[in-house]
Design an enzyme around this catalytic site. Sequence first.
Site, PDB file in Angstrom:
ATOM      1  N   ASP A 207       0.796  -1.221   0.000  1.00  0.00           N
ATOM      2  CA  ASP A 207       0.000   0.000   0.000  1.00  0.00           C
ATOM      3  C   ASP A 207       0.834   1.279   0.000  1.00  0.00           C
ATOM      4  OD1 ASP A 207       1.037  -0.032   2.537  1.00  0.00           O
ATOM      5  OD2 ASP A 207      -0.886   0.121   3.581  1.00  0.00           O
ATOM      6  N   GLU A 452       3.712  -9.242   6.318  1.00  0.00           N
ATOM      7  CA  GLU A 452       2.349  -9.653   5.974  1.00  0.00           C
ATOM      8  C   GLU A 452       2.281 -10.609   4.780  1.00  0.00           C
ATOM      9  OE1 GLU A 452      -0.252  -6.283   5.704  1.00  0.00           O
ATOM     10  OE2 GLU A 452      -0.111  -5.861   7.848  1.00  0.00           O
ATOM     11  N   TYR A 505      -4.980  -4.137  13.912  1.00  0.00           N
ATOM     12  CA  TYR A 505      -5.630  -2.822  13.857  1.00  0.00           C
ATOM     13  C   TYR A 505      -7.038  -2.903  14.430  1.00  0.00           C
ATOM     14  CZ  TYR A 505      -1.843  -1.214  10.824  1.00  0.00           C
ATOM     15  OH  TYR A 505      -0.615  -0.859  10.311  1.00  0.00           O
ATOM     16  N   GLU A 541       2.633  -3.360  14.215  1.00  0.00           N
ATOM     17  CA  GLU A 541       1.801  -2.296  13.638  1.00  0.00           C
ATOM     18  C   GLU A 541       0.469  -2.260  14.374  1.00  0.00           C
ATOM     19  OE1 GLU A 541       1.130  -2.331   9.424  1.00  0.00           O
ATOM     20  OE2 GLU A 541       3.210  -2.867   8.947  1.00  0.00           O
TER      21      GLU A 541
END
Length: 653
Positions: A207, A452, A505, A541
């Site tokens: 991203d 990831e 997240y 993260e």
Amino acid sequence: MRSTTRIWNILATGLATLCVAVESSDNSWGGLYPRESETREVRSLDGLWNFRLAPLHDPDQGFREEWYAQPLYRTGPVISMAVPSSYNDVTQDKTLRDHIGWAWYDRTFFVPSRWQTDKQRVVLRLGSAHYNSVVYLNGKSLTSHEGGHLPIMAEMTAEVMYGKENLITVAINNTLTPETIPQGSIVYRNDPTMYPAGYFYQTYNFDFTNYAGLHRPIYIYTTPQTYVDDIVITTDIEGTNGIINYTVQHASTLIGPRRLQDVGCSIKLLDNDGDHVTSAMGCEGTIMVANASLWWPYLMSENPGYMYTLLVAVSDAEGNLDMYPQKVGIRTVGWNSTTLTINNEPVYLRGCGKHEDADIRGKGVDYPLIVKDFSLLKWLGANSFRTSHYPYAEEIMDMADKEGIMVVDESPAVGLSGFGEVLMNKHISVMQELVRRDKNRPSVIMWSVGNEPQSNQLAAKDYFSAVVNATKSADSSRPVTCVLNRPKGKEHAAISLDVILVNRYYSWYSDTGHLELIKQQTETEFTEWHLLHNKPVMISEYGAGSLSGYHMDPAWTWTEEYQAALMMQNFEAFDIMRAKGYFVGEMIWNFADFYTPQETNRPGACMKGLFTRARQPKLAGHVMRARYWSLAKTLNNVTVPEGAGRLEFSIVL
């Protein structure tokens, strides 16, 4: 119009068919960083280069017409391009910003005749070129490299013209495929009612922007004919003494095995002030340093980042002498099922994920920006960062060594899937290059083989076992990790790792808006990761996006208040797990807002930064500063700077 297959092959095959007659036999070693010494001279080729793009639908034009055989401006229109920089954002040209395929650079330079008279070896070194690159000197292919982010070296003693103008040409292809590291795909649209003939575009499995160009400094430098090729250092401590184990690898352009056998090595150890500490003889050995000054992380010592200099000299029977100054930080890294240690002291990582990213220069090395970013890390009270999601510039790593900032050093293997043998071999090669480049850095405390991956795929088990084992074979002195995000019971990479890093997240990508769930969900998941694998765990993260200056009370998604409130709910879970002894660190995503592909869910950038892209703090930056300095006071007994104390913040859930 070319067929889809033809365009794909030209974009994707890159070096396999175009790099014939490449003379370098080893394109995987970027060489020691160019440093001047009594025997070495270094010259920069940074500045404004000539630049042009190959046509989108005729990407091999430059090779077919041999643009490298003459100055680029004679092949067609050129513009000036800054080196180092990404080429995407430095003009107002959308075509340049969005280009897929080959881009061409060139410039001229001189080397003095005395280099030939003195029988100097002459070397070219590019800090990085993203992604595939071919380098020409005076119209002849010199070397090639696949992969961005790591250095490229080529000896050019025989090819360079002394006392005359030389032409260097670099062709770069930014195309990513399912078998590149990182991966991407070319999407071809063949509906003539919706798209022009031959229409295609690049997609990729991450991203952030796929910036391209000559991102890092370019040097030419000299060595004597017999020279220091590499230095391998490991360190240990014994009581108050430091131990430096060293191996000097030397090479020679001279012909004949006898002359290589006549090479000798001598070592001088200098302290941080340049004063002589001790000496040693031999190309391999151990140096004992009495009452050594250890390399400590920021805020774990009053003198963090202490560095000695190992002045290495090699000489031969012909009178050739080469000297190279290698920085050394004496420290140890340890780990077990619950703990990460530096110099036998438990360490808790408090830091950030980052990016090499800034306005105009993209991923290009920028010295003022390096100084600014480290100043902000220290302002936060952070002691670490992760090189998400690729190896960072050596100039950044130098600063981390000097400032005592710990680094999780990550490969460019982001978002991997498929896990075939071709990809695995490239991945192993990248890790070997990365380890060889950064092996001597005290700041590097962990290797990350990727971010990831789709490790829920069964093939990931053997794949990551092989990649991790290869990394350990290259360097066994540091733990190896991979940053995970797949469900803990359904993924296959963690079993091979030394430390478990996980991205989560909560209340952003799941249960959005429900801040009251974060503490329970975070504590539950990370505890289960530890129990499942019996290894240290940390969060690599977490976070939320915020638009600078956007405020609402009660907190609402995308406001600065929501970002800060989400962080503080996580803090409560982190403190509980840290007290239980298996949670070894926290890294927010992200240090600063960064540029992303054009998407409907991001306004031109990922807005999860503690700082804006211009490096101004959001509310989250002040909250994190209070958090990290509070941890530093608790864990390291430091004095909290005025203005960095506990920030009172009311959270309305």
